[in-house]
Design a protein around this motif. Structure first.
Motif, PDB file in Angstrom:
ATOM      1  N   GLU A  30      -2.838 -92.807  63.000  1.00  0.00           N
ATOM      2  CA  GLU A  30      -3.398 -92.454  61.687  1.00  0.00           C
ATOM      3  C   GLU A  30      -2.307 -92.012  60.706  1.00  0.00           C
ATOM      4  O   GLU A  30      -2.419 -92.224  59.496  1.00  0.00           O
ATOM      5  N   VAL A  31      -1.228 -91.412  61.219  1.00  0.00           N
ATOM      6  CA  VAL A  31      -0.098 -91.016  60.376  1.00  0.00           C
ATOM      7  C   VAL A  31       0.650 -92.272  59.915  1.00  0.00           C
ATOM      8  O   VAL A  31       1.000 -92.402  58.738  1.00  0.00           O
ATOM      9  N   ILE A  32       0.860 -93.193  60.830  1.00  0.00           N
ATOM     10  CA  ILE A  32       1.513 -94.467  60.486  1.00  0.00           C
ATOM     11  C   ILE A  32       0.694 -95.180  59.409  1.00  0.00           C
ATOM     12  O   ILE A  32       1.240 -95.636  58.395  1.00  0.00           O
ATOM     13  N   GLN A  33      -0.608 -95.237  59.607  1.00  0.00           N
ATOM     14  CA  GLN A  33      -1.481 -95.913  58.636  1.00  0.00           C
ATOM     15  C   GLN A  33      -1.341 -95.277  57.248  1.00  0.00           C
ATOM     16  O   GLN A  33      -1.199 -95.983  56.246  1.00  0.00           O
ATOM     17  N   ALA A  34      -1.367 -93.959  57.191  1.00  0.00           N
ATOM     18  CA  ALA A  34      -1.247 -93.271  55.900  1.00  0.00           C
ATOM     19  C   ALA A  34       0.107 -93.555  55.245  1.00  0.00           C
ATOM     20  O   ALA A  34       0.189 -93.726  54.024  1.00  0.00           O
ATOM     21  N   ARG A  35       1.163 -93.645  56.045  1.00  0.00           N
ATOM     22  CA  ARG A  35       2.499 -93.888  55.492  1.00  0.00           C
ATOM     23  C   ARG A  35       2.679 -95.312  54.991  1.00  0.00           C
ATOM     24  O   ARG A  35       3.413 -95.538  54.040  1.00  0.00           O
ATOM     25  N   ILE A  36       2.046 -96.277  55.640  1.00  0.00           N
ATOM     26  CA  ILE A  36       2.297 -97.677  55.276  1.00  0.00           C
ATOM     27  C   ILE A  36       1.209 -98.304  54.415  1.00  0.00           C
ATOM     28  O   ILE A  36       1.404 -99.401  53.900  1.00  0.00           O
ATOM     29  N   LYS A  37       0.089 -97.633  54.230  1.00  0.00           N
ATOM     30  CA  LYS A  37      -1.057 -98.299  53.596  1.00  0.00           C
ATOM     31  C   LYS A  37      -0.790 -98.741  52.162  1.00  0.00           C
ATOM     32  O   LYS A  37      -1.374 -99.709  51.702  1.00  0.00           O
ATOM     33  N   ARG A  38       0.094 -98.071  51.462  1.00  0.00           N
ATOM     34  CA  ARG A  38       0.365 -98.441  50.077  1.00  0.00           C
ATOM     35  C   ARG A  38       1.451 -99.502  49.951  1.00  0.00           C
ATOM     36  O   ARG A  38       1.750 -99.979  48.875  1.00  0.00           O
ATOM     37  N   LYS A  39       2.071 -99.840  51.060  1.00  0.00           N
ATOM     38  CA  LYS A  39       3.184-100.793  51.009  1.00  0.00           C
ATOM     39  C   LYS A  39       2.741-102.166  51.488  1.00  0.00           C
ATOM     40  O   LYS A  39       1.980-102.284  52.423  1.00  0.00           O
ATOM     41  N   ASP A  40       3.286-103.182  50.849  1.00  0.00           N
ATOM     42  CA  ASP A  40       2.982-104.549  51.269  1.00  0.00           C
ATOM     43  C   ASP A  40       4.194-105.215  51.898  1.00  0.00           C
ATOM     44  O   ASP A  40       4.309-106.425  51.909  1.00  0.00           O
ATOM     45  N   ASN A  41       5.113-104.405  52.396  1.00  0.00           N
ATOM     46  CA  ASN A  41       6.342-104.973  52.972  1.00  0.00           C
ATOM     47  C   ASN A  41       6.321-104.955  54.493  1.00  0.00           C
ATOM     48  O   ASN A  41       7.348-104.980  55.130  1.00  0.00           O
ATOM     49  N   ARG A  42       5.140-104.927  55.073  1.00  0.00           N
ATOM     50  CA  ARG A  42       4.988-104.913  56.525  1.00  0.00           C
ATOM     51  C   ARG A  42       4.275-106.191  56.951  1.00  0.00           C
ATOM     52  O   ARG A  42       3.042-106.223  57.049  1.00  0.00           O
ATOM     53  N   PRO A  43       5.021-107.270  57.187  1.00  0.00           N
ATOM     54  CA  PRO A  43       4.384-108.571  57.449  1.00  0.00           C
ATOM     55  C   PRO A  43       3.370-108.575  58.583  1.00  0.00           C
ATOM     56  O   PRO A  43       2.355-109.265  58.486  1.00  0.00           O
ATOM     57  N   LEU A  44       3.620-107.819  59.645  1.00  0.00           N
ATOM     58  CA  LEU A  44       2.685-107.859  60.775  1.00  0.00           C
ATOM     59  C   LEU A  44       1.384-107.113  60.498  1.00  0.00           C
ATOM     60  O   LEU A  44       0.438-107.225  61.253  1.00  0.00           O
ATOM     61  N   LEU A  45       1.350-106.358  59.409  1.00  0.00           N
ATOM     62  CA  LEU A  45       0.127-105.630  59.049  1.00  0.00           C
ATOM     63  C   LEU A  45      -0.361-106.014  57.655  1.00  0.00           C
ATOM     64  O   LEU A  45      -1.120-105.271  57.046  1.00  0.00           O
ATOM     65  N   GLN A  46       0.096-107.150  57.160  1.00  0.00           N
ATOM     66  CA  GLN A  46      -0.257-107.568  55.805  1.00  0.00           C
ATOM     67  C   GLN A  46      -1.769-107.625  55.594  1.00  0.00           C
ATOM     68  O   GLN A  46      -2.269-107.126  54.624  1.00  0.00           O
ATOM     69  N   ARG A  47      -2.482-108.225  56.515  1.00  0.00           N
ATOM     70  CA  ARG A  47      -3.921-108.417  56.354  1.00  0.00           C
ATOM     71  C   ARG A  47      -4.752-107.286  56.961  1.00  0.00           C
ATOM     72  O   ARG A  47      -5.877-107.066  56.566  1.00  0.00           O
ATOM     73  N   ASP A  48      -4.219-106.628  57.958  1.00  0.00           N
ATOM     74  CA  ASP A  48      -5.019-105.650  58.695  1.00  0.00           C
ATOM     75  C   ASP A  48      -4.185-104.402  58.984  1.00  0.00           C
ATOM     76  O   ASP A  48      -3.336-104.411  59.855  1.00  0.00           O
ATOM     77  N   LYS A  49      -4.453-103.344  58.219  1.00  0.00           N
ATOM     78  CA  LYS A  49      -3.731-102.082  58.407  1.00  0.00           C
ATOM     79  C   LYS A  49      -4.634-101.041  59.079  1.00  0.00           C
ATOM     80  O   LYS A  49      -4.452 -99.850  58.907  1.00  0.00           O
ATOM     81  N   SER A  50      -5.592-101.521  59.862  1.00  0.00           N
ATOM     82  CA  SER A  50      -6.542-100.620  60.507  1.00  0.00           C
ATOM     83  C   SER A  50      -5.874 -99.840  61.636  1.00  0.00           C
ATOM     84  O   SER A  50      -4.854-100.259  62.187  1.00  0.00           O
ATOM     85  N   ILE A  51      -6.473 -98.698  61.957  1.00  0.00           N
ATOM     86  CA  ILE A  51      -6.006 -97.888  63.082  1.00  0.00           C
ATOM     87  C   ILE A  51      -6.010 -98.739  64.355  1.00  0.00           C
ATOM     88  O   ILE A  51      -5.104 -98.661  65.176  1.00  0.00           O
ATOM     89  N   GLU A  52      -7.043 -99.583  64.496  1.00  0.00           N
ATOM     90  CA  GLU A  52      -7.158-100.424  65.698  1.00  0.00           C
ATOM     91  C   GLU A  52      -5.975-101.389  65.806  1.00  0.00           C
ATOM     92  O   GLU A  52      -5.395-101.555  66.885  1.00  0.00           O
TER      93      GLU A  52
END
Length: 179
Positions: free
Chosen positions: A108-130
């Motif tokens: 959940e901390v990772i999600q909060a830190r990266i959710k505003r960024k679009d520079n994470r290709p492996l999470l581009q479409r899905d930034k869910s906790i799961e």
């Protein structure tokens, strides 16, 4: 390969490898190298552009070259990409050139830190906790395979994590009789 004076930071995206790495390098009087930034310099593309135009295989190839180059240096703090440890050659290079420290954080901390960024290709479409938890689980075995210490960055300021890492490095040095 260089001597083992380098400190290599591994860990999942959003755990603070770059931010903590810069502060750690400054505190220890070492050069800071971010392998993702080195890849962007060499290719003239951002990490997402490399993924979008050429795919993950090309990115991993560039990453391997960046790690090899970084490992040829001495007295540096090296921040790697989150998936760098999934390649056996990268692990061997990193182990031969420095001490490997893994930064961690709760999903959940990772999600909060990266959710505003679009520079994470492996999470581009899905930034869910799961999804984050799934990727973390996939990589955990690799992190455990090569890190000699783990530092959770979830609940501390960067400076506090840097202080803990320095204390760890100094205590290890004293215990081994080299310090």
């Amino acid at each position: 390969m260089a001597d083992r004076s380098n400190i290599i930071l591994i860990g999942f995206m959003g755990t603070g490898k770059t931010a903590i790495g810069k502060r750690l390098a400054q505190a220890l009087g070492k050069q800071f190298i971010d392998t993702d930034k080195e890849i962007e310099k060499v290719t003239g593309m951002t990490i997402p552009q490399i993924f979008n135009r050429h795919g993950e295989i090309r990115f991993r190839s560039e990453e391997k070259l960046a790690i090899k180059k970084a490992c040829s240096r001495s007295n540096a703090v090296i921040a790697t990409g989150g998936g760098a440890v999934m390649d056996e050659d990268n692990i061997k290079m990193m182990k031969s050139c420095g001490r490997i420290i893994c930064l961690t954080a709760r999903p959940e901390v990772i999600q909060a830190r990266i959710k505003r960024k679009d520079n994470r290709p492996l999470l581009q479409r899905d930034k869910s906790i799961e999804r984050i938890s799934e990727l973390l689980a996939d990589r955990e075995v690799y992190y455990k395979k090569c890190a000699e210490a783990f530092f959770d960055t979830s609940d501390e300021e960067h400076e506090q994590v840097v202080e803990r890492i320095i204390r760890f490095l100094r205590s290890e040095k004293n215990e081994s009789g080299r310090g």
